[in-house]
Design a protein around this motif. Structure first.
Motif, PDB file in Angstrom:
ATOM      1  N   LEU A 111      49.244 -23.933 -33.555  1.00  0.00           N
ATOM      2  CA  LEU A 111      49.295 -22.906 -32.513  1.00  0.00           C
ATOM      3  C   LEU A 111      50.065 -21.653 -32.942  1.00  0.00           C
ATOM      4  O   LEU A 111      50.126 -20.684 -32.187  1.00  0.00           O
ATOM      5  CB  LEU A 111      49.913 -23.481 -31.240  1.00  0.00           C
ATOM      6  N   THR A 112      50.622 -21.644 -34.147  1.00  0.00           N
ATOM      7  CA  THR A 112      51.426 -20.493 -34.558  1.00  0.00           C
ATOM      8  C   THR A 112      50.597 -19.223 -34.681  1.00  0.00           C
ATOM      9  O   THR A 112      51.086 -18.141 -34.361  1.00  0.00           O
ATOM     10  CB  THR A 112      52.179 -20.762 -35.879  1.00  0.00           C
ATOM     11  N   THR A 113      49.356 -19.330 -35.128  1.00  0.00           N
ATOM     12  CA  THR A 113      48.517 -18.132 -35.233  1.00  0.00           C
ATOM     13  C   THR A 113      48.295 -17.502 -33.863  1.00  0.00           C
ATOM     14  O   THR A 113      48.408 -16.290 -33.700  1.00  0.00           O
ATOM     15  CB  THR A 113      47.159 -18.469 -35.878  1.00  0.00           C
ATOM     16  N   ASN A 114      48.033 -18.337 -32.872  1.00  0.00           N
ATOM     17  CA  ASN A 114      47.850 -17.830 -31.514  1.00  0.00           C
ATOM     18  C   ASN A 114      49.147 -17.235 -30.977  1.00  0.00           C
ATOM     19  O   ASN A 114      49.117 -16.214 -30.285  1.00  0.00           O
ATOM     20  CB  ASN A 114      47.363 -18.948 -30.590  1.00  0.00           C
ATOM     21  N   LEU A 115      50.269 -17.847 -31.293  1.00  0.00           N
ATOM     22  CA  LEU A 115      51.554 -17.291 -30.871  1.00  0.00           C
ATOM     23  C   LEU A 115      51.810 -15.948 -31.539  1.00  0.00           C
ATOM     24  O   LEU A 115      52.326 -15.025 -30.897  1.00  0.00           O
ATOM     25  CB  LEU A 115      52.689 -18.267 -31.196  1.00  0.00           C
TER      26      LEU A 115
END
Length: 88
Positions: free
Chosen positions: A57-61
């Protein structure tokens, strides 16, 4: 509860619960909520992503770092930092 368009508070509570899960379905619901029109729902989605500790989920964050609302960008940054992603 995530599809309740009339009640953002219901979506926020659902995101709090989804943050405790780590499934493909919960990940999808959290990432979809990051695009919600309601600022508080987007903020809750960033917090839920942090609760999962799911590195996927880091890319979305990181995308939320550019959110027009400072509150969302700040929560995304602190969530990334807590996940040891220094881009936050």
């Amino acid at each position: 509860a995530m599809s309740d368009a009339k009640h953002p508070q219901t979506r926020i509570q659902a995101l709090a619960a989804l943050g405790m899960l780590r499934t493909a379905r919960s990940e999808k619901l959290i990432t979809d909520a990051m695009l919600d029109l309601d600022v508080d729902v987007r903020t809750a989605a960033a917090l839920a992503a942090g609760q999962t500790k799911d590195r996927d989920l880091t890319t979305n964050l990181r995308n939320l770092l550019d959110d027009k609302e400072p509150q969302v960008a700040f929560v995304a940054a602190t969530t990334l930092w807590k996940m040891n992603d220094r881009s936050g």
